[in-house]
Design an enzyme around this catalytic site. Structure first.
Site, PDB file in Angstrom:
ATOM      1  N   CYS A   1       0.915  -1.157   0.191  1.00 49.09           N
ATOM      2  CA  CYS A   1       0.272  -0.037  -0.071  1.00 49.09           C
ATOM      3  C   CYS A   1       0.920   1.308  -0.178  1.00 49.09           C
ATOM      4  O   CYS A   1       1.522   1.519  -1.026  1.00 49.09           O
ATOM      5  CB  CYS A   1      -1.012  -0.092   1.190  1.00 49.09           C
ATOM      6  SG  CYS A   1      -0.473  -0.502   2.818  1.00 49.09           S
ATOM      7  N   SER A   2       1.098   1.811   1.347  1.00 55.02           N
ATOM      8  CA  SER A   2       1.943   3.187   0.876  1.00 55.02           C
ATOM      9  C   SER A   2       2.239   3.449   2.634  1.00 55.02           C
ATOM     10  O   SER A   2       2.151   4.550   2.860  1.00 55.02           O
ATOM     11  CB  SER A   2       1.129   4.409   0.419  1.00 55.02           C
ATOM     12  OG  SER A   2      -0.028   4.560   1.026  1.00 55.02           O
ATOM     13  N   CYS A   3       2.375   2.263   3.487  1.00 52.29           N
ATOM     14  CA  CYS A   3       3.036   2.697   4.496  1.00 52.29           C
ATOM     15  C   CYS A   3       4.200   3.513   4.822  1.00 52.29           C
ATOM     16  O   CYS A   3       4.966   3.402   3.833  1.00 52.29           O
ATOM     17  CB  CYS A   3       3.242   1.428   5.534  1.00 52.29           C
ATOM     18  SG  CYS A   3       1.889   0.269   5.592  1.00 52.29           S
TER      19      CYS A   3
END
Lengths: 100, 201, 103
Positions: free
Chosen positions: B108-110
């Site tokens: 995702c985009s942690c």
């Protein structure tokens, strides 16, 4: 973070592990590219609720040991050409790991 | 994009913007939170920026004891400087002359948003997320960073409850600088690991 | 089956170090997520947010903006949990559209 109800840790730093080659549906945090590959435990991160259960608004208990696993790029990618020590580290929950 | 696609994209933006307003208003009516709570969150996020990470790095460069605390427990070391990082654990990765670190979230985009604020657009892109684990040296070159062959690269994929920040190498020629001056050299991209810190800033 | 959000290692284009100034509505989406997932409210778990993003089709996932995906997912989670109903959300959105048109 650790609560009494925790699955005991099976691995420690330096343990050699293999990621299970599994393909369940649903919300999974084990990236596809590391499944079936060999790595070494870099550290135990602690115990955390299982995201596969949290995703459906369940409590994710018992908490699971979470590890940081180091994979050599040459293990992940057959044709990798960089330094032989180049590596990718990934957080993986215990139930996705097997001893090697 | 052709005209129809442009129109669709515009409609979709309007649609989700309305959905945001609608849900915010409904939840305020239901007493889930107040308008002031929303404003406070927006302000709090605006106040988080890479300056926080830069300050930790500059302090670690100057104070070996602080540096060892940073590497042992990044969250505690951040809180020591007054930066709350919340429940996710911060791991600080030390660059050395023989190891270079870079972070990504392929799923995702942690991102260490509690410390660095919201991530840049490219960090969330398919191009970066797909390729940096596969060909890190090439990706870093696209950011203008050439890692010598003898230096090992470690890519850190944030897949679960840890968040990562890089402690970059202190550049030569900065021996006389104080903490504030050093912090000014530390960029967001160097904390992600796609660039190095430059003594010229 | 590899899911389309699970993209590590796939071929893709050159990385362009592009920046994006977040718009106010995007920051407010973020604020909703922060509030709903906090200890006090616990009306949304981050993994529920991710699951509802991942269940978007591949086309929608690629076409939609980052905070559009979030907004979609927040609405789905709140509906699944029974915090809001589809009907009240639809009516509220229509009301806002009318209001915007009059403005």
């Amino acid at each position: 973070m650790s609560v009494p109800e925790a699955v005991p840790a099976r691995f420690g730093p330096g343990s050699r592990v293999q990621v299970r080659r599994a393909d369940p549906p649903g919300h999974v945090r084990t990236p596809w590219y590391c499944r079936g590959h060999n790595g070494v435990i870099e550290r135990i991160c602690g115990n955390f609720a299982n995201p596969e259960e949290l995703a459906y608004n369940r409590d994710g208990l018992p908490v699971q040991p979470l590890y940081r696993v180091r994979f050599l790029c040459r293990e992940l990618w057959r044709d990798y050409e960089g330094n032989a020590g180049d590596a990718v580290e990934i957080e993986i929950f215990q139930h996705w790991l097997e001893a090697r | 994009m052709n005209r129809q696609q442009e129109q669709d994209a515009q409609d979709s933006r309007g649609y989700y913007r309305r959905m945001q307003s609608a849900i915010e208003e409904l939840l305020i009516l239901k007493g889930v939170f107040s308008g002031a709570d929303v404003e406070r969150e927006v302000k709090a996020m605006d106040s988080r920026d890479p300056g926080r990470g830069a300050k930790m790095v500059a302090r670690a460069w100057l104070d070996p004891d602080y540096k060892s605390r940073v590497l042992k427990d990044g969250s505690a070391a951040a809180e020591e400087l007054g930066f709350a990082v919340g429940p996710l654990r911060l791991i600080v990765l030390e660059d050395t002359p023989s190891v270079h670190n870079v972070i990504v979230c392929t799923l995702c985009s942690c991102y260490p948003r509690m410390l660095l604020g919201l991530p840049p657009e490219w960090y969330k892109s398919r191009d970066y997320r797909s390729r940096v684990v596969r060909e890190p040296r090439k990706v870093l070159q696209e950011f203008g960073t050439r890692i010598p062959d003898e230096v090992e690269i470690r890519v850190h994929d944030s897949t679960a409850d840890m968040r990562y920040m890089v402690l970059p190498l202190r550049p030569a020629g900065t021996e006389r600088l104080d903490e504030e001056q050093l912090a000014q050299l530390v960029t967001r991209d160097s904390l992600i690991g796609v660039t190095m810190v430059d003594a010229q800033g | 089956m590899r899911s389309h959000h699970d993209m590590g290692g796939l071929p893709a284009g050159r990385c362009e170090p592009d920046e994006h100034e977040y718009e106010m509505w995007e920051k407010r989406v973020d604020a909703l997520m922060m509030l709903l997932s906090d200890k006090e409210r616990q009306l949304l778990k981050v993994d529920e947010l991710r699951r509802n993003i991942e269940s978007l089709g591949a086309d929608a996932y690629d076409r939609m903006g980052y905070y559009e995906r979030w907004m979609h997912s927040i609405s789905q989670t709140l509906i699944q949990r029974g915090v809001i109903s589809i009907d009240e959300l639809g009516r509220k959105m229509a009301e806002i559209e009318d209001r915007d048109e009059r403005a």
